[in-house]
Design an enzyme around this catalytic site. Structure first.
Site, mmCIF file in Angstrom:
data_model
loop_
_atom_site.group_PDB
_atom_site.id
_atom_site.type_symbol
_atom_site.label_atom_id
_atom_site.label_comp_id
_atom_site.label_asym_id
_atom_site.label_seq_id
_atom_site.Cartn_x
_atom_site.Cartn_y
_atom_site.Cartn_z
ATOM 1 N N ASP A 1 -9.221 3.889 6.417
ATOM 2 C CA ASP A 1 -10.498 4.424 5.935
ATOM 3 C C ASP A 1 -11.395 4.639 7.156
ATOM 4 O O ASP A 1 -12.066 3.712 7.605
ATOM 5 C CB ASP A 1 -11.133 3.436 4.950
ATOM 6 C CG ASP A 1 -12.466 3.926 4.415
ATOM 7 O OD1 ASP A 1 -12.666 5.157 4.374
ATOM 8 O OD2 ASP A 1 -13.313 3.091 4.056
ATOM 9 N N GLU B 1 -7.977 8.410 3.964
ATOM 10 C CA GLU B 1 -8.958 8.899 2.999
ATOM 11 C C GLU B 1 -9.161 10.399 3.175
ATOM 12 O O GLU B 1 -9.276 10.915 4.285
ATOM 13 C CB GLU B 1 -10.288 8.176 3.179
ATOM 14 C CG GLU B 1 -11.333 8.562 2.133
ATOM 15 C CD GLU B 1 -12.657 7.839 2.374
ATOM 16 O OE1 GLU B 1 -13.325 7.508 1.384
ATOM 17 O OE2 GLU B 1 -13.008 7.630 3.547
ATOM 18 N N ASP C 1 -14.536 -2.109 3.771
ATOM 19 C CA ASP C 1 -13.746 -1.064 4.432
ATOM 20 C C ASP C 1 -12.261 -1.402 4.420
ATOM 21 O O ASP C 1 -11.413 -0.517 4.225
ATOM 22 C CB ASP C 1 -14.233 -0.877 5.870
ATOM 23 C CG ASP C 1 -15.663 -0.355 5.927
ATOM 24 O OD1 ASP C 1 -15.986 0.544 5.132
ATOM 25 O OD2 ASP C 1 -16.452 -0.852 6.752
#
Length: 217
Positions: free
Chosen positions: A59, A119, A191
């Site tokens: 991410d 992502e 995260d």
């Protein structure tokens, strides 16, 4: 008048197989039906081992890039590593990008993942924010591609839908569900939880029952 046959009788002329012919000869020779006709026992079935796959989820963010690595092929998924590449606010962006690259390179070297899920891009109104996010994403993807991994992009909404069951779920809901699905002792950082969720989603889409097409980048 008796006709004499000069050719040797061949089993295939009466529509039987060679094996059946051999069995008939055994019976004529006096062997029991059990010896001649008993079918061979079926080969033992051995459960083929499920191929292990080590999935890296990333991410990207300049100040806090999350990563998570899971291993498939067991009754339960195993978490090999997770964390956040945190950079202080007073660091220059170039220094942050260097740390992202260095940390991910070390993680790749240690755990040897076989595939990566990152992502997907999302729309932002602020152009400067989009550029900064793109820098972090590029730094991460360059290192991963350098290691020879296939990289698959998964939209954020799709990840939330796969993990939580709701495409607009909050980050805390994602973290709690990731903790539950991976049987983690503690709640993962936001995260890192997003990165683990990416890896989980890829594992789900990569199953033999999935019909969804994945976007490879």
């Amino acid at each position: 008048m008796l006709l004499q046959f000069h050719r040797r009788w061949q089993p295939f002329r009466v529509g039987i197989s060679l094996r059946q012919f051999e069995q008939m000869k055994d019976r004529v020779a006096g062997k029991t039906p059990c010896e001649s006709f008993s079918p061979a026992p079926p080969p033992a079935r051995h459960s083929s081992p499920v191929a292990k796959k080590i999935i890296l989820g990333v991410d990207p963010s300049v100040r806090g890039t999350g990563y998570g690595i899971i291993q498939t092929g067991q009754p339960n998924l195993i978490v090999l590593a997770q964390g956040t590449i945190a950079c202080p606010r007073d660091w220059e962006r170039s220094r942050c990008l260097a740390k992202i690259s260095q940390t991910l390179r070390a993680v790749l070297r240690e755990h040897q993942p076989t595939v990566c899920a990152v992502e997907g891009l999302f729309f932002v109104q602020n152009l400067k924010t989009a550029i900064i996010m793109g820098e972090a994403r590029g730094a991460a993807m360059a290192v991963i591609a350098e290691a020879g991994l296939d990289i698959f992009e998964i939209a954020t909404r799709k990840v939330k839908q796969a993990v939580v069951g709701y495409g607009a779920a909050q980050k805390i809901a994602v973290a709690k569900m990731v903790q539950r699905m991976l049987n983690l002792a503690e709640l993962p950082a936001p995260d890192a939880a997003d990165a683990l969720a990416l890896a989980l989603t890829h594992a789900q889409e990569n199953s033999r029952y999935s019909l969804n097409m994945r976007k490879k980048i």
